[in-house]
Design a protein around this motif. Sequence first.
Motif, short mmCIF file in Angstrom:
data_model
loop_
_atom_site.label_atom_id
_atom_site.label_comp_id
_atom_site.label_asym_id
_atom_site.label_seq_id
_atom_site.Cartn_x
_atom_site.Cartn_y
_atom_site.Cartn_z
N ALA A 1 1.06 -1.25 0.02
CA ALA A 1 0.00 -0.04 -0.05
C ALA A 1 0.84 1.13 -0.07
N GLY B 1 -2.14 5.72 2.36
CA GLY B 1 -1.79 4.20 2.32
C GLY B 1 -2.89 3.34 2.76
N ILE C 1 -5.58 2.70 0.49
CA ILE C 1 -5.00 1.75 -0.57
C ILE C 1 -5.00 0.42 -0.07
N ALA C 2 -4.61 0.09 1.20
CA ALA C 2 -4.58 -1.30 1.75
C ALA C 2 -5.94 -1.94 1.74
N ILE D 1 -7.15 -3.07 -1.34
CA ILE D 1 -6.09 -4.15 -1.83
C ILE D 1 -6.91 -5.39 -1.23
#
Length: 138
Positions: free
Chosen positions: A69, A85, A88-89, A92
């Motif tokens: 991330a 981040g 983004i994680a 995912i």
Amino acid sequence: RIDAGAGYVTHVLPAVLGFALGLSFTVAPLTATVLAAASDEHAGVASGVNNDVARIGGLLAVAVLPPLAGISGEDYRDAAAFSDGYSIALWICAGLCALGGVLAFLTIRRPMAGPEPQSEPVLHCPLEAPPRASAARG
């Protein structure tokens, strides 16, 4: 949704409740599927493997997800960088969960029910046993 001015009740709690609801919808059926796929004598091993895979998945998520991330050591001190981040994680994770659902749908099959094997009932104590021939006569 969580930034420096976010409140617990309005921002954090709904996400935690959604996470808890998602776990309750996935963990119990997953465990039931694993145990149903194993024979009775292998139920303990199946449960242990299920538990081990879950723990390894958690360890990998903690070790691998932040670098994927783009979260580095300094990002933990910068709320804006960490928030980016973190977002983004979560994307995912959502993609991996969706992939896991598709793989489960495509690969997990329920075996066709066949005829039940005929066997003698298992007796657990002498009171459950049929009467002896000598006791029945007299």
